[in-house]
Write a protein that holds these residues in place. Structure first.
Motif, PDB file in Angstrom:
ATOM      1  N   ASP A   1       0.861  -1.187   0.000  1.00 40.15           N
ATOM      2  CA  ASP A   1       0.000   0.000   0.000  1.00 40.15           C
ATOM      3  C   ASP A   1       0.901   1.242   0.000  1.00 40.15           C
ATOM      4  O   ASP A   1       1.606   1.523   0.990  1.00 40.15           O
ATOM      5  CB  ASP A   1      -0.906  -0.014   1.227  1.00 40.15           C
ATOM      6  CG  ASP A   1      -1.983   1.059   1.155  1.00 40.15           C
ATOM      7  OD1 ASP A   1      -1.828   1.995   0.336  1.00 40.15           O
ATOM      8  OD2 ASP A   1      -2.960   0.976   1.906  1.00 40.15           O
ATOM      9  N   ILE A   2       0.896   1.983  -1.099  1.00 35.61           N
ATOM     10  CA  ILE A   2       1.804   3.121  -1.242  1.00 35.61           C
ATOM     11  C   ILE A   2       1.476   4.219  -0.235  1.00 35.61           C
ATOM     12  O   ILE A   2       2.363   4.738   0.465  1.00 35.61           O
ATOM     13  CB  ILE A   2       1.741   3.650  -2.694  1.00 35.61           C
ATOM     14  CG1 ILE A   2       2.213   2.567  -3.665  1.00 35.61           C
ATOM     15  CG2 ILE A   2       2.583   4.902  -2.840  1.00 35.61           C
ATOM     16  CD1 ILE A   2       2.106   2.976  -5.106  1.00 35.61           C
ATOM     17  N   ASP A   3       0.210   4.582  -0.150  1.00 34.52           N
ATOM     18  CA  ASP A   3      -0.179   5.683   0.747  1.00 34.52           C
ATOM     19  C   ASP A   3       0.105   5.336   2.211  1.00 34.52           C
ATOM     20  O   ASP A   3       0.543   6.187   2.991  1.00 34.52           O
ATOM     21  CB  ASP A   3      -1.660   6.010   0.561  1.00 34.52           C
ATOM     22  CG  ASP A   3      -1.952   6.518  -0.845  1.00 34.52           C
ATOM     23  OD1 ASP A   3      -1.045   7.148  -1.429  1.00 34.52           O
ATOM     24  OD2 ASP A   3      -3.055   6.273  -1.358  1.00 34.52           O
ATOM     25  N   LYS A   4      -0.134   4.077   2.572  1.00 39.16           N
ATOM     26  CA  LYS A   4       0.096   3.666   3.951  1.00 39.16           C
ATOM     27  C   LYS A   4       1.581   3.731   4.313  1.00 39.16           C
ATOM     28  O   LYS A   4       1.953   4.225   5.386  1.00 39.16           O
ATOM     29  CB  LYS A   4      -0.447   2.257   4.167  1.00 39.16           C
ATOM     30  CG  LYS A   4      -0.229   1.725   5.573  1.00 39.16           C
ATOM     31  CD  LYS A   4      -0.760   0.312   5.716  1.00 39.16           C
ATOM     32  CE  LYS A   4      -0.467  -0.236   7.108  1.00 39.16           C
ATOM     33  NZ  LYS A   4      -0.956  -1.636   7.259  1.00 39.16           N
ATOM     34  N   THR A   5       2.428   3.243   3.388  1.00 38.60           N
ATOM     35  CA  THR A   5       3.863   3.259   3.679  1.00 38.60           C
ATOM     36  C   THR A   5       4.410   4.682   3.708  1.00 38.60           C
ATOM     37  O   THR A   5       5.326   4.983   4.481  1.00 38.60           O
ATOM     38  CB  THR A   5       4.611   2.431   2.623  1.00 38.60           C
ATOM     39  OG1 THR A   5       4.241   2.885   1.308  1.00 38.60           O
ATOM     40  CG2 THR A   5       4.275   0.957   2.763  1.00 38.60           C
TER      41      THR A   5
ATOM     42  N   GLN B   1       6.521   9.077   7.091  1.00 43.36           N
ATOM     43  CA  GLN B   1       6.348  10.436   7.615  1.00 43.36           C
ATOM     44  C   GLN B   1       6.211  10.435   9.136  1.00 43.36           C
ATOM     45  O   GLN B   1       6.706  11.347   9.805  1.00 43.36           O
ATOM     46  CB  GLN B   1       5.120  11.080   6.975  1.00 43.36           C
ATOM     47  CG  GLN B   1       5.290  11.382   5.493  1.00 43.36           C
ATOM     48  CD  GLN B   1       4.007  11.875   4.847  1.00 43.36           C
ATOM     49  OE1 GLN B   1       2.922  11.721   5.409  1.00 43.36           O
ATOM     50  NE2 GLN B   1       4.124  12.460   3.655  1.00 43.36           N
ATOM     51  N   GLU B   2       5.542   9.401   9.681  1.00 43.66           N
ATOM     52  CA  GLU B   2       5.344   9.321  11.128  1.00 43.66           C
ATOM     53  C   GLU B   2       6.509   8.635  11.831  1.00 43.66           C
ATOM     54  O   GLU B   2       6.451   8.472  13.061  1.00 43.66           O
ATOM     55  CB  GLU B   2       4.041   8.564  11.418  1.00 43.66           C
ATOM     56  CG  GLU B   2       2.803   9.274  10.901  1.00 43.66           C
ATOM     57  CD  GLU B   2       1.554   8.400  11.006  1.00 43.66           C
ATOM     58  OE1 GLU B   2       1.696   7.246  11.496  1.00 43.66           O
ATOM     59  OE2 GLU B   2       0.472   8.855  10.611  1.00 43.66           O
ATOM     60  N   ASP B   3       7.533   8.231  11.090  1.00 43.87           N
ATOM     61  CA  ASP B   3       8.715   7.566  11.657  1.00 43.87           C
ATOM     62  C   ASP B   3       8.317   6.308  12.431  1.00 43.87           C
ATOM     63  O   ASP B   3       8.687   6.108  13.598  1.00 43.87           O
ATOM     64  CB  ASP B   3       9.491   8.529  12.555  1.00 43.87           C
ATOM     65  CG  ASP B   3      10.922   8.036  12.817  1.00 43.87           C
ATOM     66  OD1 ASP B   3      11.314   7.027  12.177  1.00 43.87           O
ATOM     67  OD2 ASP B   3      11.611   8.632  13.639  1.00 43.87           O
TER      68      ASP B   3
ATOM     69  N   SER C   1       6.617  12.975  -1.889  1.00 37.40           N
ATOM     70  CA  SER C   1       6.189  12.877  -0.489  1.00 37.40           C
ATOM     71  C   SER C   1       7.069  11.906   0.288  1.00 37.40           C
ATOM     72  O   SER C   1       7.424  12.160   1.451  1.00 37.40           O
ATOM     73  CB  SER C   1       4.729  12.427  -0.418  1.00 37.40           C
ATOM     74  OG  SER C   1       3.884  13.343  -1.081  1.00 37.40           O
ATOM     75  N   LEU C   2       7.438  10.804  -0.349  1.00 37.10           N
ATOM     76  CA  LEU C   2       8.308   9.825   0.309  1.00 37.10           C
ATOM     77  C   LEU C   2       9.702  10.397   0.548  1.00 37.10           C
ATOM     78  O   LEU C   2      10.267  10.276   1.644  1.00 37.10           O
ATOM     79  CB  LEU C   2       8.393   8.567  -0.541  1.00 37.10           C
ATOM     80  CG  LEU C   2       9.392   7.498  -0.069  1.00 37.10           C
ATOM     81  CD1 LEU C   2       8.962   6.928   1.284  1.00 37.10           C
ATOM     82  CD2 LEU C   2       9.541   6.397  -1.111  1.00 37.10           C
ATOM     83  N   PHE C   3      10.251  11.066  -0.476  1.00 38.81           N
ATOM     84  CA  PHE C   3      11.615  11.568  -0.351  1.00 38.81           C
ATOM     85  C   PHE C   3      11.702  12.754   0.608  1.00 38.81           C
ATOM     86  O   PHE C   3      12.734  12.958   1.267  1.00 38.81           O
ATOM     87  CB  PHE C   3      12.147  11.963  -1.731  1.00 38.81           C
ATOM     88  CG  PHE C   3      12.219  10.796  -2.699  1.00 38.81           C
ATOM     89  CD1 PHE C   3      12.333   9.496  -2.230  1.00 38.81           C
ATOM     90  CD2 PHE C   3      12.156  11.005  -4.077  1.00 38.81           C
ATOM     91  CE1 PHE C   3      12.397   8.422  -3.120  1.00 38.81           C
ATOM     92  CE2 PHE C   3      12.207   9.947  -4.958  1.00 38.81           C
ATOM     93  CZ  PHE C   3      12.323   8.652  -4.478  1.00 38.81           C
TER      94      PHE C   3
ATOM     95  N   GLU D   1      13.820  13.034   7.947  1.00 40.73           N
ATOM     96  CA  GLU D   1      13.372  13.017   9.338  1.00 40.73           C
ATOM     97  C   GLU D   1      13.139  11.614   9.863  1.00 40.73           C
ATOM     98  O   GLU D   1      12.895  11.437  11.064  1.00 40.73           O
ATOM     99  CB  GLU D   1      12.073  13.835   9.479  1.00 40.73           C
ATOM    100  CG  GLU D   1      12.167  15.251   8.928  1.00 40.73           C
ATOM    101  CD  GLU D   1      13.252  16.063   9.631  1.00 40.73           C
ATOM    102  OE1 GLU D   1      13.510  15.806  10.831  1.00 40.73           O
ATOM    103  OE2 GLU D   1      13.837  16.952   8.974  1.00 40.73           O
ATOM    104  N   ASN D   2      13.204  10.614   9.007  1.00 40.88           N
ATOM    105  CA  ASN D   2      12.964   9.233   9.442  1.00 40.88           C
ATOM    106  C   ASN D   2      14.231   8.651  10.034  1.00 40.88           C
ATOM    107  O   ASN D   2      15.328   8.818   9.479  1.00 40.88           O
ATOM    108  CB  ASN D   2      12.501   8.392   8.247  1.00 40.88           C
ATOM    109  CG  ASN D   2      12.047   7.006   8.665  1.00 40.88           C
ATOM    110  OD1 ASN D   2      12.850   6.130   8.904  1.00 40.88           O
ATOM    111  ND2 ASN D   2      10.733   6.822   8.731  1.00 40.88           N
TER     112      ASN D   2
END
Length: 395
Positions: free
Chosen positions: A214-218, A223-225, A247-249, A254-255
């Motif tokens: 799931d792209i959006d979930k990952t 983002q939430e670390d 968005s991922l990059f 911060e991760n």
């Protein structure tokens, strides 16, 4: 008279040209027929040639040494064709004429006509071995002992084939025999040492299941670390928009838990790859990055390799099979210099065409692996501490 004088001068020059490799000349070589060679230094060659008749010039041309490498190849051949040209060269007609002449020319008569099954001339027979050679051959014979000799003499053909497969004698058997020996299925019927392997029906392997990540979930997890997400696999997912890549990059710096990022065959382009390079400069936890089979250009690959110098945490980078199969000498040298300045990179997946670049990169990566292994064997260092220790000491 002019021809004789020119021949004498020409022969003198030939003899002196063979002695030009030495810096000094002997007294005997400096004279010819009682005359000093310095007499011919002031002679004008053009004046001598103007005094020769056409017949004398053609005669002089035939005396030119063909081994003189100072002459052009067109002037080394003394053959002169006196026939008038019949027209422009037609290569096809020339070959047809040569073939026609070859067919019309009769073969040389044979001294003894050919008869099937009859040997013409003396048959070759191998010479008999001397006593010493026979004794040497007997000494070379391997003595395996009575037990092994008895076992091999009583072994069946299937057992010998299995033994050949175990010992690695692949050329002594065909593929069906070899695979049957490895799988311990028993030898196929009718396939001995001289058997012929027939074509077998290829096995149908099931297609690889699609990637259901799931792209959006990952993206939200990154983002939430999320500490449970350490390995992100987007391989072979089609039609991922550039906005989702961005968005991922943007969340990568911060991760602090993601260690493996797989982006193989996802349609990655230069625009989003530049965003990835900027994120790699600030990320401190990513260890493995796989971005093979995409559409990234060689200059952007250089920027990604350059970005690894700032974080110095990535140990493995795979970026082969991109839009351009050949990187070029300039790009490969830049990548080589960047890799040699990176103390933490252990594995690099790139196709380097030039031997110099391949050898330098391989040597440096091997040094990094050896150095990292020594540091980890010290016991009180963890993997992250080892990388930090290497970075702080600027190896």
């Amino acid at each position: 008279m002019g021809m004789e004088y020119f021949q004498e001068w020409n022969s003198t020059k030939r003899q002196t040209s063979s002695t030009t490799t030495t810096t000094t000349m002997t007294t005997q070589a400096a004279k010819l027929y009682g005359k000093d060679l310095s007499v011919y230094d002031d002679l004008d060659v053009d004046t001598l040639l103007s005094q020769l008749s056409p017949e004398e010039i053609s005669l002089l041309a035939k005396e030119v040494d063909p081994d003189d490498n100072l002459l052009p190849p067109s002037q080394r051949c003394s053959y002169e064709c006196e026939k008038e040209p019949t027209g422009p060269l037609d290569r096809k007609k020339l070959i047809e004429h040569i073939n026609k002449q070859a067919l019309e020319t009769p073969d040389r008569p044979e001294a003894k006509p050919f008869v099937a099954g009859v040997i013409r001339g003396k048959k070759w027979e191998p010479p008999e071995q001397s006593e010493k050679e026979r004794e040497a051959d007997e000494q070379i014979a391997i003595d395996m002992g009575d037990e092994y000799e008895h076992a091999l003499n009583d072994a069946t053909q299937e057992e010998i084939i299995d033994l050949a497969a175990i010992l690695g004698f692949h050329s002594m058997m065909n593929q069906d025999q070899y695979h049957a020996s490895l799988l311990n299925k028993g030898q196929p019927i009718g396939l001995g040492w001289d058997g012929v392997t027939k074509a077998t029906q290829p096995k149908a392997y099931p297609a690889e299941p699609p990637n259901l990540t799931d792209i959006d979930k990952t993206i939200r997890q990154v983002q939430e670390d999320d500490h449970t997400l350490t390995d992100l696999n987007w391989n072979n997912i089609k039609n991922i928009s550039d906005e989702k890549f961005e968005s991922l990059f943007e969340a990568l710096p911060e991760n602090t838990h993601l260690e493996v990022l797989n982006l193989t065959n996802v349609g990655l382009t230069d625009r989003v790859a530049l965003k990835l390079a900027e994120a790699l400069e600030r990320n401190q936890t990513l260890r493995v990055l796989n971005m093979e089979t995409n559409f990234v250009s060689p200059p952007v690959i250089v920027k990604i390799v350059k970005a690894l110098l700032k974080s110095r945490t990535i140990e493995e980078l795979r970026a082969a099979n991109q839009r351009s199969q050949v990187l070029g000498n300039k790009i490969e040298m830049e990548i080589t210099q960047l890799v040699e300045a990176n103390p933490s990179l252990l594995r690099l997946g790139l196709h380097l065409e030039y031997n110099d670049a391949r050898h330098r990169v391989a040597s440096h990566l091997q040094r990094n692996i050896d150095r990292t292994g020594r540091c980890r064997r010290m016991g009180h260092f963890s993997a992250s501490q080892t990388v930090g220790w290497i970075r702080d000491n600027k190896f």
